[in-house]
Motif scaffolding. Structure first.
Motif, PDB file in Angstrom:
ATOM      1  N   LYS A 145       0.873  -1.180   0.000  1.00  0.00           N
ATOM      2  CA  LYS A 145       0.000   0.000   0.000  1.00  0.00           C
ATOM      3  C   LYS A 145       0.907   1.227   0.000  1.00  0.00           C
ATOM      4  O   LYS A 145       1.083   1.895   1.017  1.00  0.00           O
ATOM      5  CB  LYS A 145      -0.946  -0.021   1.203  1.00  0.00           C
ATOM      6  CG  LYS A 145      -2.111   0.948   1.043  1.00  0.00           C
ATOM      7  CD  LYS A 145      -3.216   0.633   2.012  1.00  0.00           C
ATOM      8  CE  LYS A 145      -4.272   1.703   2.065  1.00  0.00           C
ATOM      9  NZ  LYS A 145      -5.026   1.908   0.840  1.00  0.00           N
ATOM     10  N   GLU A 177      -8.265  -6.004  -9.465  1.00  0.00           N
ATOM     11  CA  GLU A 177      -8.935  -5.241  -8.405  1.00  0.00           C
ATOM     12  C   GLU A 177      -9.349  -3.896  -8.965  1.00  0.00           C
ATOM     13  O   GLU A 177      -9.084  -3.581 -10.120  1.00  0.00           O
ATOM     14  CB  GLU A 177      -8.004  -5.054  -7.205  1.00  0.00           C
ATOM     15  CG  GLU A 177      -6.766  -4.244  -7.543  1.00  0.00           C
ATOM     16  CD  GLU A 177      -5.865  -3.947  -6.359  1.00  0.00           C
ATOM     17  OE1 GLU A 177      -6.314  -4.087  -5.206  1.00  0.00           O
ATOM     18  OE2 GLU A 177      -4.709  -3.557  -6.594  1.00  0.00           O
ATOM     19  N   SER A 179      -9.252   0.429  -8.780  1.00  0.00           N
ATOM     20  CA  SER A 179      -8.148   1.372  -8.580  1.00  0.00           C
ATOM     21  C   SER A 179      -7.980   1.702  -7.106  1.00  0.00           C
ATOM     22  O   SER A 179      -6.896   2.068  -6.663  1.00  0.00           O
ATOM     23  CB  SER A 179      -8.387   2.647  -9.379  1.00  0.00           C
ATOM     24  OG  SER A 179      -9.366   3.448  -8.754  1.00  0.00           O
ATOM     25  N   ALA A 180      -9.060   1.565  -6.325  1.00  0.00           N
ATOM     26  CA  ALA A 180      -8.978   1.816  -4.875  1.00  0.00           C
ATOM     27  C   ALA A 180      -9.922   0.868  -4.141  1.00  0.00           C
ATOM     28  O   ALA A 180     -10.507   1.236  -3.131  1.00  0.00           O
ATOM     29  CB  ALA A 180      -9.322   3.269  -4.574  1.00  0.00           C
ATOM     30  N   SER A 181     -10.064  -0.327  -4.649  1.00  0.00           N
ATOM     31  CA  SER A 181     -11.005  -1.272  -4.026  1.00  0.00           C
ATOM     32  C   SER A 181     -10.709  -2.690  -4.482  1.00  0.00           C
ATOM     33  O   SER A 181     -10.032  -2.899  -5.488  1.00  0.00           O
ATOM     34  CB  SER A 181     -12.436  -0.916  -4.432  1.00  0.00           C
ATOM     35  OG  SER A 181     -12.569  -0.997  -5.842  1.00  0.00           O
ATOM     36  N   ASN A 182     -11.230  -3.651  -3.753  1.00  0.00           N
ATOM     37  CA  ASN A 182     -11.219  -5.043  -4.207  1.00  0.00           C
ATOM     38  C   ASN A 182     -12.572  -5.347  -4.830  1.00  0.00           C
ATOM     39  O   ASN A 182     -13.546  -4.651  -4.584  1.00  0.00           O
ATOM     40  CB  ASN A 182     -10.935  -5.987  -3.033  1.00  0.00           C
ATOM     41  CG  ASN A 182      -9.524  -5.819  -2.496  1.00  0.00           C
ATOM     42  OD1 ASN A 182      -9.330  -5.373  -1.368  1.00  0.00           O
ATOM     43  ND2 ASN A 182      -8.531  -6.144  -3.300  1.00  0.00           N
ATOM     44  N   GLY A 203      -7.016  -6.212   0.763  1.00  0.00           N
ATOM     45  CA  GLY A 203      -7.916  -5.241   1.395  1.00  0.00           C
ATOM     46  C   GLY A 203      -8.397  -5.719   2.757  1.00  0.00           C
ATOM     47  O   GLY A 203      -8.682  -6.899   2.955  1.00  0.00           O
ATOM     48  N   ILE A 204      -8.513  -4.798   3.651  1.00  0.00           N
ATOM     49  CA  ILE A 204      -9.015  -5.114   4.991  1.00  0.00           C
ATOM     50  C   ILE A 204     -10.518  -5.392   4.901  1.00  0.00           C
ATOM     51  O   ILE A 204     -11.038  -6.308   5.542  1.00  0.00           O
ATOM     52  CB  ILE A 204      -8.737  -3.939   5.960  1.00  0.00           C
ATOM     53  CG1 ILE A 204      -7.251  -3.548   5.931  1.00  0.00           C
ATOM     54  CG2 ILE A 204      -9.198  -4.277   7.368  1.00  0.00           C
ATOM     55  CD1 ILE A 204      -6.283  -4.626   6.300  1.00  0.00           C
ATOM     56  N   THR A 205     -11.208  -4.596   4.081  1.00  0.00           N
ATOM     57  CA  THR A 205     -12.651  -4.809   3.909  1.00  0.00           C
ATOM     58  C   THR A 205     -12.909  -6.163   3.250  1.00  0.00           C
ATOM     59  O   THR A 205     -13.903  -6.822   3.533  1.00  0.00           O
ATOM     60  CB  THR A 205     -13.244  -3.673   3.052  1.00  0.00           C
ATOM     61  OG1 THR A 205     -12.614  -2.450   3.421  1.00  0.00           O
ATOM     62  CG2 THR A 205     -14.745  -3.563   3.239  1.00  0.00           C
ATOM     63  N   SER A 240     -13.947  -1.378   0.021  1.00  0.00           N
ATOM     64  CA  SER A 240     -12.795  -0.645   0.555  1.00  0.00           C
ATOM     65  C   SER A 240     -13.232   0.007   1.856  1.00  0.00           C
ATOM     66  O   SER A 240     -14.433   0.072   2.145  1.00  0.00           O
ATOM     67  CB  SER A 240     -12.299   0.422  -0.423  1.00  0.00           C
ATOM     68  OG  SER A 240     -13.113   1.564  -0.357  1.00  0.00           O
ATOM     69  N   THR A 241     -12.278   0.480   2.588  1.00  0.00           N
ATOM     70  CA  THR A 241     -12.569   1.100   3.877  1.00  0.00           C
ATOM     71  C   THR A 241     -13.587   2.224   3.719  1.00  0.00           C
ATOM     72  O   THR A 241     -14.504   2.348   4.517  1.00  0.00           O
ATOM     73  CB  THR A 241     -11.254   1.634   4.487  1.00  0.00           C
ATOM     74  OG1 THR A 241     -10.368   0.530   4.628  1.00  0.00           O
ATOM     75  CG2 THR A 241     -11.480   2.287   5.843  1.00  0.00           C
TER      76      THR A 241
HETATM   77  N1  PLP Z   1      -7.160  -2.090  -3.628  1.00  0.00           N
HETATM   78  C1  PLP Z   1      -6.584  -0.882  -3.752  1.00  0.00           C
HETATM   79  C2  PLP Z   1      -5.692  -0.622  -4.911  1.00  0.00           C
HETATM   80  C3  PLP Z   1      -6.817   0.120  -2.794  1.00  0.00           C
HETATM   81  O1  PLP Z   1      -6.217   1.318  -2.918  1.00  0.00           O
HETATM   82  C4  PLP Z   1      -7.682  -0.153  -1.720  1.00  0.00           C
HETATM   83  C5  PLP Z   1      -7.955   0.876  -0.711  1.00  0.00           C
HETATM   84  O2  PLP Z   1      -7.516   1.986  -0.787  1.00  0.00           O
HETATM   85  C6  PLP Z   1      -8.276  -1.415  -1.634  1.00  0.00           C
HETATM   86  C7  PLP Z   1      -7.994  -2.367  -2.598  1.00  0.00           C
HETATM   87  C8  PLP Z   1      -9.219  -1.778  -0.486  1.00  0.00           C
HETATM   88  O3  PLP Z   1      -8.475  -1.908   0.715  1.00  0.00           O
HETATM   89  P1  PLP Z   1      -9.172  -1.663   2.132  1.00  0.00           P
HETATM   90  O4  PLP Z   1     -10.367  -2.540   2.190  1.00  0.00           O
HETATM   91  O5  PLP Z   1      -8.116  -2.071   3.114  1.00  0.00           O
HETATM   92  O6  PLP Z   1      -9.547  -0.208   2.229  1.00  0.00           O
END
Ligand code: PLP
Length: 278
Positions: A145, A177, A179-182, A203-205, A240-241
């Motif tokens: 990350k 995945e 760009s900011a999520s799974n 991802g934590i979520t 995502s979070t």
């Molecule tokens: N994948 C990417 C590229 C991300 O940037 C994020 C979160 O910012 C996630 C997945 C989801 O991760 P999380 O559930 O820990 O927020």
């Protein structure tokens, strides 16, 4: 060290960059390093050209004209009174909330640090240095990350421009995945998500959703699937979070199934919300 910040000259150690600055948060910015030899900038035109091209590629408006940059550089050099200087020029997008990166009132932040040039060690200059040889893996370390999110920023920007919530990546015909999520897909009441590997952020979520799905006795497949499988899915959601469990109903302009939020997605979101209360 002498620095320029949005039209003013200051000490580079002054704490002035907002913690919300997207350059600081995501590496959402561009930079150049210009060397000054004997008081004269070397290939400044070329550096300014590349800076403009880089900024344009990220849709960051140029805050100053070439002439203005040249004047500020001349003033900085005058103040520093050194003849061999490295100038670190940076333009970040500035502070913008999610999905507002193109708003007109978002002001880019321009900084320049003026630093006396350092000489490469004489020994290396004279005898040469050594190198390692490594496969180029700059984009194959998505599990980190990191603040360096260039491909994600480009994809997210394009999604925002086209009125989409997210951009989903694929590589070698396999969905990875967002760009900011799974990403999760439902097919025949079974849940599919990309397995953990170096191509996705763990991802934590995602962990939370897998836990919820298990509790709901949903069959889970942590396996690779194709963009075609995604388009043919019954349901889809990203996690995502900040997005939590967010239904996705349209891919590339086409509805997924009937284009409605699916029941399993709703149940998982309910389960997720319960988890957040524990
Ligand atoms: N994948 C990417 C590229 C991300 O940037 C994020 C979160 O910012 C996630 C997945 C989801 O991760 P999380 O559930 O820990 O927020």
């Amino acid at each position: 060290m002498l620095a320029f910040y949005n039209g003013e000259f200051i000490e580079s150690t002054e704490k002035i960059v907002s913690l919300e600055d997207r350059g600081y948060l995501f590496g959402d910015g561009v930079y150049e390093v210009v060397r000054i030899y004997n008081g004269k900038p070397f290939m400044l035109e070329e550096h300014l050209e590349r800076l403009k091209n880089s900024a344009e590629a990220l849709h960051i408006p140029m805050p100053y004209s070439d002439e203005e940059f040249k004047q500020y550089i001349a003033e900085g050099l005058n103040r520093l009174n050194e003849s061999n200087v490295d100038i670190y020029m940076q333009i970040t997008r500035g502070s913008a909330p999610r999905n507002h990166v193109f708003d007109k009132d978002i002001q880019p932040v321009t900084a320049m640090i003026f630093r006396k040039s350092k000489k490469i060690a004489d020994d290396i200059r004279e005898n040469g240095g050594s190198v390692l040889l490594r496969e180029d893996q700059r984009w194959a370390n998505c599990y980190i990350k990191s603040l360096n999110l260039l491909p994600n920023i480009l994809a997210k920007n394009e999604a925002a421009e086209k009125g989409c919530y997210e951009a989903i990546f694929y590589k070698d015909n396999v969905v990875t995945e967002g760009s900011a999520s799974n990403i999760f897909v439902v097919k025949n009441n079974e849940l599919y998500t990309t397995p953990l590997h170096k191509g996705i952020l763990p991802g934590i979520t995602r962990i939370a959703v897998l836990k919820v799905a298990k509790e709901l006795n949903i069959i889970i497949h942590e396996e690779f699937f194709t963009p075609h499988f995604l388009k043919e899915a019954d349901e889809c959601f990203v996690t995502s979070t900040t997005s939590e469990v967010l239904p996705i109903t349209i891919v590339e302009g086409e509805k997924i199934s009937n284009g409605k939020v699916g029941e399993l997605t709703k149940n998982i979101y309910e389960g997720f919300k319960e988890l957040t209360k524990k």
